[in-house]
Design an enzyme around this catalytic site. Structure first.
Site, PDB file in Angstrom:
ATOM      1  N   ARG A  68      -7.217   2.563  -8.143  1.00 25.22           N
ATOM      2  CA  ARG A  68      -6.058   1.912  -7.521  1.00 25.22           C
ATOM      3  C   ARG A  68      -5.334   1.012  -8.531  1.00 25.22           C
ATOM      4  NH1 ARG A  68      -5.927  -2.702  -3.182  1.00 25.22           N
ATOM      5  NH2 ARG A  68      -3.848  -2.436  -2.320  1.00 25.22           N
ATOM      6  N   HIS A  72      -1.324   1.175  -9.408  1.00 25.46           N
ATOM      7  CA  HIS A  72      -0.462   0.005  -9.247  1.00 25.46           C
ATOM      8  C   HIS A  72       0.108  -0.460 -10.579  1.00 25.46           C
ATOM      9  CE1 HIS A  72      -1.243  -1.439  -4.938  1.00 25.46           C
ATOM     10  NE2 HIS A  72      -1.706  -0.204  -5.032  1.00 25.46           N
ATOM     11  N   HIS A 199      -6.704   8.953  -1.830  1.00 27.47           N
ATOM     12  CA  HIS A 199      -7.163   8.285  -0.608  1.00 27.47           C
ATOM     13  C   HIS A 199      -8.333   9.009   0.043  1.00 27.47           C
ATOM     14  CE1 HIS A 199      -3.344   5.672   0.301  1.00 27.47           C
ATOM     15  NE2 HIS A 199      -4.020   5.277  -0.760  1.00 27.47           N
TER      16      HIS A 199
END
Length: 329
Positions: A68, A72, A199
């Site tokens: 993640r 980001h 995910h």
């Protein structure tokens, strides 16, 4: 027209326009190379792998956390490790303080890797490259694919909190908005569908899925399995920070279960389920990935290389940071 209720007929039009636009959006770092550190730091990849293996063995949740971080980072002014900078750095408003980043973790893992690399190869391996390598290893350690990471990124000397607030895809996005945001970075709809498969591991907080499970007069949206909506509403009774896995069946295995959930209308976030239900190319991709885990793994690896090549804006001051949380002086 509500932005969350874009008609399905509109999606093919958005797809055709943004796919054409994305082909010219980013050319990537022309200097990136798999062999970039072969002479200057030949142990770089083995050091990253060793630390990641140790940390994930102690806590599997570290793997999706590091993955993640990479997402980001790359979606805010390119893959430049700006997400790692602290507020303590003069003239920097840390991206860590942006609302979409308030639950990021794994910074200590990157710092540990950097410490080992500074000992073995001082002032050589960038924090941006560490993030790219650690993300690849995070996926592989959870049973997912591996790939050759292009290396040679540099670290930015600044961060952009405003861009972190506005440019990162939101868990509440509809499909047209998602396609547009990915296209801005040269990523087409197939890349978006494959990258969303990240995910298949990790968790989300009620804060980010309660609008979906309480929609439609408290019964959950029409695109949501009613029993799943009820299950998640019970979770939300514990508060906005109540976290659940995206994939309940294999929450820490990097597989294609995420897509099976989408077909079953059990996508956790609005932005997850947005990938399926309108018919056309995206539905076909989701259905293919749900049946063919190898096809998903191949497309995911390819898309990660493509995303990892998003460069910082022209003219941005860059360096190889000696400490990932602060610029060099």
């Amino acid at each position: 027209m509500s932005p969350s209720r874009i008609p399905c007929w509109f999606v093919p039009l958005i797809l055709s326009v943004t796919i054409l636009a994305s082909t010219a959006a980013y050319g990537g770092h022309h200097h990136l190379s798999v062999s970039y550190y072969d002479k200057t730091c030949p142990s770089a990849q083995s050091i990253v792998q060793a630390v990641m293996a140790s940390r994930v063995a102690a806590d599997q949740a570290i793997a999706p956390a590091v993955l993640r971080l990479f997402f980001h980072d790359c979606f805010v002014n390119g893959c430049d490790a700006s997400v790692l900078l602290d507020d303590a750095t003069p003239f920097v408003e840390s991206e860590k303080d942006a609302e979409p980043n308030d639950s990021l973790r794994g910074f200590d893992v990157i710092d540990e890797i950097k410490s080992h690399l500074e000992h073995s190869c001082p002032a050589t391996v960038s924090c941006a490259d560490i993030l790219a390598l650690a993300s690849r290893d995070a996926v592989a350690l959870l049973g997912g694919p591996t790939w050759n990471v292009q290396l040679g990124r540099k670290d930015s000397r600044g961060a952009d909190r405003d861009a972190a607030e506005n440019d990162l895809p939101s868990p509440h996005e509809n499909v047209t908005s998602l396609i547009t945001k990915f296209a801005e970075y040269g990523l087409d709809a197939r890349d978006m569908a494959a990258l969303s498969g990240a995910h298949t591991v990790g968790t989300a907080r009620c804060l980010h899925y309660k609008d979906r499970v309480y929609g439609n007069d408290g019964e959950g949206g029409a695109d949501m399995d009613p029993s799943f909506a009820e299950l998640r509403r019970r979770t939300c009774q514990a508060g906005d920070d109540a976290a659940v896995p995206f994939d309940e069946q294999t929450p820490m295995r990097f597989d294609n279960a995420y897509y099976k959930d989408l077909v079953a209308r059990r996508g956790l976030l609005t932005s997850d389920q947005a990938l399926y239900g309108c018919g056309g190319p995206l539905d076909h991709l989701v259905e293919m990935y749900s049946k063919d885990g190898k096809a998903f793994a191949k497309d995911f690896a390819r898309a990660m290389v493509k995303m990892g090549s998003i460069p910082p804006p022209p003219g941005m001051p860059v360096e190889v940071r000696l400490k990932c949380s602060m610029v060099n002086y």
